[in-house]
Write a protein that holds these residues in place. Structure first.
Motif, short mmCIF file in Angstrom:
data_model
loop_
_atom_site.label_atom_id
_atom_site.label_comp_id
_atom_site.label_asym_id
_atom_site.label_seq_id
_atom_site.Cartn_x
_atom_site.Cartn_y
_atom_site.Cartn_z
N ALA A 179 0.82 -1.21 0.00
CA ALA A 179 0.00 0.00 0.00
C ALA A 179 0.86 1.26 0.00
CB ALA A 179 -0.93 -0.01 1.22
N ILE A 180 1.94 1.25 0.78
CA ILE A 180 2.83 2.42 0.82
C ILE A 180 3.43 2.66 -0.56
CG2 ILE A 180 5.03 3.27 1.72
CD1 ILE A 180 4.36 1.89 4.36
N HIS A 181 3.87 1.57 -1.19
CA HIS A 181 4.49 1.75 -2.50
C HIS A 181 3.47 2.21 -3.53
CE1 HIS A 181 7.55 1.12 -5.58
NE2 HIS A 181 6.54 0.75 -6.35
N ARG A 182 2.27 1.65 -3.51
CA ARG A 182 1.27 2.06 -4.49
C ARG A 182 0.89 3.52 -4.29
NH1 ARG A 182 -1.95 -1.27 -7.27
NH2 ARG A 182 -2.46 0.72 -8.27
N PHE A 183 0.78 3.94 -3.02
CA PHE A 183 0.39 5.32 -2.74
C PHE A 183 1.45 6.30 -3.24
CE2 PHE A 183 0.44 9.12 -0.06
CZ PHE A 183 -0.88 9.53 -0.17
N PHE A 184 2.70 6.05 -2.86
CA PHE A 184 3.76 6.97 -3.26
C PHE A 184 4.24 6.70 -4.69
CE2 PHE A 184 4.04 7.46 1.33
CZ PHE A 184 4.27 8.81 1.47
N ALA B 72 5.61 -3.97 -7.32
CA ALA B 72 4.70 -2.82 -7.30
C ALA B 72 5.18 -1.72 -8.25
CB ALA B 72 4.60 -2.27 -5.87
N ARG B 73 6.49 -1.50 -8.28
CA ARG B 73 7.04 -0.49 -9.19
C ARG B 73 6.84 -0.91 -10.65
NH1 ARG B 73 11.61 -0.06 -6.93
NH2 ARG B 73 12.86 -1.42 -8.27
N GLN B 74 7.03 -2.17 -10.93
CA GLN B 74 6.82 -2.65 -12.30
C GLN B 74 5.35 -2.56 -12.71
OE1 GLN B 74 9.14 -3.38 -14.52
NE2 GLN B 74 10.67 -2.87 -12.97
N HIS B 75 4.47 -2.63 -11.74
CA HIS B 75 3.04 -2.45 -12.05
C HIS B 75 2.80 -1.04 -12.58
CE1 HIS B 75 -1.18 -1.39 -11.01
NE2 HIS B 75 -1.41 -2.58 -11.52
N ASN B 76 3.42 -0.04 -11.97
CA ASN B 76 3.29 1.33 -12.47
C ASN B 76 3.89 1.45 -13.88
OD1 ASN B 76 2.11 2.22 -10.06
ND2 ASN B 76 4.09 2.64 -9.13
#
Length: 634
Positions: free
Chosen positions: A213-218, A349-353
């Motif tokens: 959640a922290i990674h998705r938010f930021f 999570a970063r690769q999802h972005n």
């Protein structure tokens, strides 16, 4: 020239908008060119993107195997270390420590080799896919008609070829394989931790959503922030390039201080975007690090309780020495597996972005590839080997927007070998007539016939092979004068090029260039004067030897002396060809077979030069204006 001093107060006035300033890019237009930064993951789009790797199935499948192997190797390395520490080292078994270390080093070497080839093959796959994609995009662009280019901005097309293609590269070479490596890492690490201590692994699973959640938010906000940084930087660089190119105008109108103030605001905007991204990074990275350390502290508390008290509260009682050793071994395994586990979670999570950005790029690229070329030929269109050059307009109407026609009932006939002059004020429809003859467009009403064949029934390639065009603003490609002339007939020899220039009586003018016909013309012909560029294009048309010739304001950039020299040569160029000449300088069309005067898309006068002068109509009035202005030939 009277000049007004710039008003510094005006430049700094509150509320002064830069949106209308010449040196500021149109942000709305730029957003339209770039399109949305992200798009949701959609299986049909993912499947089509993945299909780009089909021609390289062997390379792709090898890469998939290496990816799976690496996904197993990464958690195996810390597992061996933890096993050595909790086993031979805790038992003071020195040979066991040496064997464990040797096994670790062997696996480390194998991992390095796997990583090398996984990186190498993924980069190769991404490069060959993007190479094919750009090749297909360029080939498709060559097939699209003028209507597409009239309604599509050049920046949007370039963006498809550059930034969007790069987004697809990232989607193929990074998102897929980096995500697979890290997902494999998490799966294997999860199995190892669950095997050693299932209750303690439950604590890890409970904490994972918080990291995600922290990674998705930021992560989403950081992605947007850095894209804004890039976009603002592109505005700064574009403005700088424009300002340097237009420095004569800037200094001529004393705009230095005003432009400097505008540029200062652009730089301030860029700094603001940078600061916003930096502030987000300054919170996000320490927060992630804090949470990782916090989880380790929590793991030590729970694991330490297990070791000292025989299990987690509610999950066991007294333990034997062997069970205590196993509990300690599990704690060591968790301590070594947890940091890379959470790191893999953050990477996914970063690769999802990144995947969302790749989806947006894929949507735009595939939308371009799916744009159907305008059908200009009928299925059974004729392809005659030669064209005589008879051109007939039969009650032709046309509008770039069907609701707003620009030509109304145009009818005339050009016999083979005749020269037809098109005259009229700006916006009268002259260039549109030329575009219909060139078959860049089809009429929306009536017919355009060439040698008795309506243009839809005449294959475009056959027409273009017999068509030569010289425009007012002719385009020269990067290369030499010789290269650009030879574009009219790629198989021509150097001697043929020289002969074409001699026929136009301009060889001496071209040979006066620094390296003669081998002079580099520069980007868009910038190394040549306007007149020299048009001479090159005249020679190109002469070399092509077309049956149909179009001269659209072709002598407007040639000085009077040069025009006088090539006027006789033009007669040679026009002889035996059906020619259409558009010109405001009426001296260039006095000898036309027929002069057609257009006004608001209609023919208002038609006849020979002398006949129209005797009638004293619109053409005669235009000619008198040029006489008074000193533009007509004596």
């Amino acid at each position: 020239m009277s000049r007004r001093r710039p008003d510094p107060a005006a430049a700094e006035a509150p509320g002064a908008t830069l949106a209308t300033a010449i040196t500021r890019l149109d942000l709305k237009a730029r957003a339209e060119e770039e399109g949305p930064a992200r798009a949701p993951l959609r299986w049909p789009l993912v499947r089509r993107l993945w299909s780009l790797t089909t021609p390289y199935a062997g390379l792709r499948n090898t890469l998939l195997v290496l990816t799976c192997v690496r996904g197993i190797q990464l958690p195996a390395l810390p597992w061996i270390l933890s096993a050595v520490i909790a086993g031979p080292l805790a038992a003071r078994n020195w040979p066991g420590v040496l064997w464990g270390s040797a096994g670790f080093l062997a696996l480390l070497l194998f991992t390095a080799v796997t990583f090398h080839y996984r990186m190498k093959l993924s980069l190769v796959l991404g490069e060959v896919v993007v190479q094919d994609l750009r090749r297909d995009l360029f080939g498709h662009l060559q097939k699209l008609g003028m209507r597409y280019y009239d309604r599509t901005k050049v920046g949007a097309i370039i963006s498809r070829m550059t930034s969007d293609a790069e987004a697809l590269r990232q989607g193929i070479q990074d998102v897929v394989f980096v995500s697979l490596v890290n997902v494999g890492h998490m799966v294997i690490a999860s199995l190892i931790m669950a095997w050693y201590d299932l209750p303690l692994f439950g604590f890890v699973l409970a904490m994972s959503p918080l990291i995600w959640a922290i990674h998705r938010f930021f992560g989403s906000r950081l992605g947007t922030a850095w894209r804004e940084v890039q976009s603002s930087m592109s505005r700064v660089t574009a403005t700088l390039a424009e300002s340097v190119s237009g420095i004569r105008v800037t200094q001529g109108f004393v705009r230095q201080e005003r432009n400097a103030a505008l540029f200062h605001e652009l730089v301030s905007d860029h700094a603001g975007y940078n600061l916003r991204a930096s502030r987000l990074s300054g919170v996000y990275i320490p927060l992630l690090d804090f949470n990782s350390q916090l989880f380790l502290a929590g793991l030590l508390v729970l694991g330490g309780w297990q070791v000292l008290h025989g299990g987690l509260p509610g999950f066991g009682g007294e333990q034997s020495p062997a069970e205590q050793a196993a509990t300690f071994a599990a704690l060591v395994v968790f301590i070594f597996q947890l940091p890379p586990f959470f790191l893999a979670l953050r990477v996914v999570a970063r690769q999802h972005n990144t995947a969302l950005t790749a989806m947006a790029g894929a949507e735009r690229v595939f939308a371009l590839l799916d744009t159907e070329p305008e059908v200009l030929d009928e299925p059974d269109a004729a392809a005659p080997e030669t064209i005589r050059g008879e051109v007939v307009f039969d009650d032709v109407s046309f509008g770039y927007d069907p609701k707003r026609p620009v030509l109304h009932g145009i009818s005339f006939k050009a016999e083979p070998g005749q020269t037809i002059a098109l005259v009229g004020h700006t916006g009268s429809g002259k260039s549109t007539v030329i575009k219909l003859i060139s078959k860049f467009y089809l009429p929306t009403g009536g017919r355009v016939l060439i040698d008795g064949i309506a243009t839809p029934g005449l294959r475009t390639e056959a027409l273009m092979a017999e068509l030569g065009i010289v425009l007012q603003s002719n385009f020269l490609f990067t290369g030499t004068v010789m290269d650009n002339i030879r574009m009219g007939q790629p198989s021509a020899s150097d001697a043929d090029v020289v002969a074409a220039a001699k026929k136009l009586d301009c060889l001496d003018l071209l040979e006066q260039l620094p390296e003669g016909l081998h002079t580099a013309v520069g980007e868009r012909g910038g190394a040549l004067s306007l007149g020299q560029r048009q001479l090159v294009c005249f020679c190109r048309a002469m070399l092509a030897d077309p049956r149909l010739l179009i001269l659209d304001e072709a002598t407007s950039s040639v000085d009077g002396l040069t025009e006088a020299r090539i006027q006789k040569a033009l007669n040679v160029l026009l002889r035996g060809r059906t020619s259409f000449v558009v010109a405001h300088r009426l001296s260039t069309i006095r000898h036309a077979s027929r002069v057609i005067v257009l006004d608001h898309g209609k023919i208002i006068e038609s006849g020979r030069h002398n006949e129209l002068l005797r009638e004293g109509g619109v053409y005669a009035g235009m000619y008198r204006q040029f006489i008074r202005a000193g533009e007509a030939a004596s």
